[in-house]
Write a protein that holds these residues in place. Structure first.
Motif, PDB file in Angstrom:
ATOM      1  N   SER A  68      -7.488  -3.174 -12.437  1.00  0.00           N
ATOM      2  CA  SER A  68      -8.340  -1.905 -11.810  1.00  0.00           C
ATOM      3  C   SER A  68      -7.467  -0.771 -11.789  1.00  0.00           C
ATOM      4  O   SER A  68      -6.526  -0.496 -12.257  1.00  0.00           O
ATOM      5  CB  SER A  68      -8.637  -2.373 -10.397  1.00  0.00           C
ATOM      6  N   CYS A  69      -8.259   0.392 -11.529  1.00  0.00           N
ATOM      7  CA  CYS A  69      -7.652   1.912 -11.618  1.00  0.00           C
ATOM      8  C   CYS A  69      -6.922   2.037 -10.136  1.00  0.00           C
ATOM      9  O   CYS A  69      -5.892   2.390 -10.544  1.00  0.00           O
ATOM     10  CB  CYS A  69      -8.988   2.714 -11.696  1.00  0.00           C
ATOM     11  N   GLN A  70      -7.334   1.681  -9.097  1.00  0.00           N
ATOM     12  CA  GLN A  70      -6.659   1.923  -7.694  1.00  0.00           C
ATOM     13  C   GLN A  70      -6.907   0.650  -6.873  1.00  0.00           C
ATOM     14  O   GLN A  70      -6.216   0.587  -5.993  1.00  0.00           O
ATOM     15  CB  GLN A  70      -6.727   3.295  -7.470  1.00  0.00           C
ATOM     16  N   LEU A  71      -7.960   0.280  -6.845  1.00  0.00           N
ATOM     17  CA  LEU A  71      -8.473  -0.850  -5.771  1.00  0.00           C
ATOM     18  C   LEU A  71      -7.691  -1.999  -5.923  1.00  0.00           C
ATOM     19  O   LEU A  71      -7.389  -2.586  -7.112  1.00  0.00           O
ATOM     20  CB  LEU A  71     -10.043  -1.131  -6.179  1.00  0.00           C
ATOM     21  N   VAL A  72      -7.280  -2.530  -4.837  1.00  0.00           N
ATOM     22  CA  VAL A  72      -6.538  -3.780  -4.654  1.00  0.00           C
ATOM     23  C   VAL A  72      -7.347  -4.472  -3.650  1.00  0.00           C
ATOM     24  O   VAL A  72      -7.742  -3.879  -2.387  1.00  0.00           O
ATOM     25  CB  VAL A  72      -5.258  -3.688  -4.298  1.00  0.00           C
TER      26      VAL A  72
ATOM     27  N   THR B  50       3.040  -0.708   8.210  1.00  0.00           N
ATOM     28  CA  THR B  50       2.191   0.299   7.895  1.00  0.00           C
ATOM     29  C   THR B  50       2.379   0.595   6.254  1.00  0.00           C
ATOM     30  O   THR B  50       3.318   0.124   5.625  1.00  0.00           O
ATOM     31  CB  THR B  50       2.218   1.662   8.554  1.00  0.00           C
ATOM     32  N   HIS B  51       1.269   1.182   5.873  1.00  0.00           N
ATOM     33  CA  HIS B  51       1.729   1.860   4.410  1.00  0.00           C
ATOM     34  C   HIS B  51       1.171   2.988   4.239  1.00  0.00           C
ATOM     35  O   HIS B  51       0.126   3.038   3.914  1.00  0.00           O
ATOM     36  CB  HIS B  51       1.337   0.893   3.249  1.00  0.00           C
ATOM     37  N   ASN B  52       1.952   4.047   4.542  1.00  0.00           N
ATOM     38  CA  ASN B  52       1.624   5.565   4.500  1.00  0.00           C
ATOM     39  C   ASN B  52       1.161   5.899   3.182  1.00  0.00           C
ATOM     40  O   ASN B  52       0.239   6.867   3.131  1.00  0.00           O
ATOM     41  CB  ASN B  52       2.790   6.559   4.732  1.00  0.00           C
ATOM     42  N   ARG B  53       1.103   5.252   2.112  1.00  0.00           N
ATOM     43  CA  ARG B  53       0.684   5.545   0.693  1.00  0.00           C
ATOM     44  C   ARG B  53      -0.827   4.790   0.466  1.00  0.00           C
ATOM     45  O   ARG B  53      -1.570   5.242  -0.757  1.00  0.00           O
ATOM     46  CB  ARG B  53       1.489   5.305  -0.353  1.00  0.00           C
ATOM     47  N   ARG B  54      -1.416   3.936   1.310  1.00  0.00           N
ATOM     48  CA  ARG B  54      -2.519   3.298   1.068  1.00  0.00           C
ATOM     49  C   ARG B  54      -3.464   3.092   2.403  1.00  0.00           C
ATOM     50  O   ARG B  54      -2.648   2.748   3.412  1.00  0.00           O
ATOM     51  CB  ARG B  54      -2.446   2.078   0.252  1.00  0.00           C
ATOM     52  N   SER B  55      -4.530   3.252   2.485  1.00  0.00           N
ATOM     53  CA  SER B  55      -5.146   2.725   3.440  1.00  0.00           C
ATOM     54  C   SER B  55      -6.123   1.266   3.311  1.00  0.00           C
ATOM     55  O   SER B  55      -5.760   0.866   2.035  1.00  0.00           O
ATOM     56  CB  SER B  55      -6.399   3.680   3.815  1.00  0.00           C
TER      57      SER B  55
ATOM     58  N   HIS C 231      -5.346  -6.875  -8.553  1.00  0.00           N
ATOM     59  CA  HIS C 231      -3.830  -6.428  -8.218  1.00  0.00           C
ATOM     60  C   HIS C 231      -3.198  -6.391  -9.659  1.00  0.00           C
ATOM     61  O   HIS C 231      -3.975  -6.772 -10.564  1.00  0.00           O
ATOM     62  CB  HIS C 231      -3.098  -7.578  -7.360  1.00  0.00           C
ATOM     63  N   GLN C 232      -2.101  -5.849  -9.551  1.00  0.00           N
ATOM     64  CA  GLN C 232      -1.420  -5.677 -10.700  1.00  0.00           C
ATOM     65  C   GLN C 232      -1.310  -6.785 -11.611  1.00  0.00           C
ATOM     66  O   GLN C 232      -1.411  -6.623 -12.859  1.00  0.00           O
ATOM     67  CB  GLN C 232      -0.026  -4.880 -10.520  1.00  0.00           C
TER      68      GLN C 232
ATOM     69  N   ASN D 142       3.613  -4.954  -2.249  1.00  0.00           N
ATOM     70  CA  ASN D 142       4.751  -4.926  -1.404  1.00  0.00           C
ATOM     71  C   ASN D 142       5.155  -3.589  -0.768  1.00  0.00           C
ATOM     72  O   ASN D 142       6.228  -3.585   0.025  1.00  0.00           O
ATOM     73  CB  ASN D 142       5.938  -5.907  -1.905  1.00  0.00           C
ATOM     74  N   ASP D 143       4.561  -2.694  -1.235  1.00  0.00           N
ATOM     75  CA  ASP D 143       4.766  -1.228  -0.591  1.00  0.00           C
ATOM     76  C   ASP D 143       4.438  -1.067   0.651  1.00  0.00           C
ATOM     77  O   ASP D 143       3.469  -0.590   1.044  1.00  0.00           O
ATOM     78  CB  ASP D 143       4.389  -0.359  -1.542  1.00  0.00           C
TER      79      ASP D 143
END
Length: 279
Positions: free
Chosen positions: A175-179, A198-203, A169-170, A268-269
């Motif tokens: 990482s590039c995008q993996l959390v 939900t989080h419409n910006r991440r699966s 995580h940050q 937290n998004d």
């Protein structure tokens, strides 16, 4: 072993799926196999979900190159590995990394060879991994459970007392995008991620484990006003698209690994769902 493909389902279509179709689309029910690399490619954010259980031989991280369109697995990808078995070793471009139970190893874009090494013992390592596309290289790094930013949440009154461990995580492994991380429920607790979101910006991908043989988790999915459920057993995984809630309740406490990829890495998004809006 051939990589299994899973395609993207529109939420309007999912509303009419029966139980069998829901399981075909979203449940990975056969993930761990002795001496085999098992991989599932989902078109939901181009995740690859997989496992390796090296018992009598080492297992190399390699797939049919036509499946991913590159010359080697991590040419355009990154990977997070969490061991859910006994102590094991992962070889990364010739360097050994010891990975104990519930420890995480991150390997970045550009690494050419990854090998899951047999440990020679009666209790093998059970390596579980998530891989997502990457456009920038970050260094290989390991995290123990103690180093994984533990955050204790919930209460026994609401049956959701739990500890969240953030590995990739940050503010942890970069990482590039993996959390990626892990949540452990305390004894006597059964609910996770409720109230839901939900989080419409991440699966997200869930792996449920540490369940007894006769234990199950009822995983809640679907749009908040069109919820469905899937019965999940030990060491089975769920593909959770961005429009779906992802909550669960078990017959006992359990542990699950979560992995996310998408537009950002902000833990937290989330788009909270009020309890009165669930249907």
């Amino acid at each position: 072993m051939t990589m299994e493909n899973r395609y993207v389902s529109h939420p309007n279509d999912v509303k009419v799926f029966n139980t069998e179709r829901l399981r075909e689309e979203f449940l990975i029910d056969s993930l761990f196999a002795t001496d085999e690399l098992v991989t599932v490619y989902t078109h939901v954010d181009r995740f690859i979900v997989g496992s390796a259980v090296p018992v009598t031989k080492d297992i190399k991280l390699e797939v049919n190159l036509k499946d991913i369109g590159t010359d080697y697995f991590l040419e355009r990808r990154e990977i997070g590995i969490i061991n859910v078995g006994s102590k094991g070793v992962v070889i990364v471009d010739g360097m050994d990394y010891e990975v104990d139970a519930k420890e995480c190893l991150y390997i970045g874009l550009g690494v050419k060879e990854v090998v899951f090494k047999k440990n020679g013992g009666s209790q093998p390592a059970r390596f579980y991994f998530n891989s997502s596309p990457a456009h920038k290289s970050y260094p290989t790094k390991k995290s123990t459970q103690a180093e994984a930013t533990p955050n204790h949440l919930g209460s026994i009154a609401s049956s959701n007392e739990r500890t969240i461990y953030k590995y990739i995580h940050q503010d942890g492994i970069q990482s590039c995008q993996l959390v990626m991380g892990m949540t452990e429920l305390d004894p006597g607790n059964m609910w996770n991620t409720m109230p839901s979101h939900t989080h419409n910006r991440r699966s997200e991908i869930y792996l449920y484990f540490n369940l007894p043989e006769d234990g199950v988790v009822f995983h809640m999915m679907g749009q908040p006003d069109e919820t469905r459920h899937l019965v999940v057993r030990n060491e089975q995984a769920i593909i959770s698209p961005s429009w779906s809630i992802h909550s669960g309740v078990g017959t006992s406490n359990y542990t699950f690994i979560w992995g996310m990829a998408g537009e950002n890495q902000t833990f937290n998004d989330m788009d909270a769902v009020a309890m009165q809006d669930l249907r």
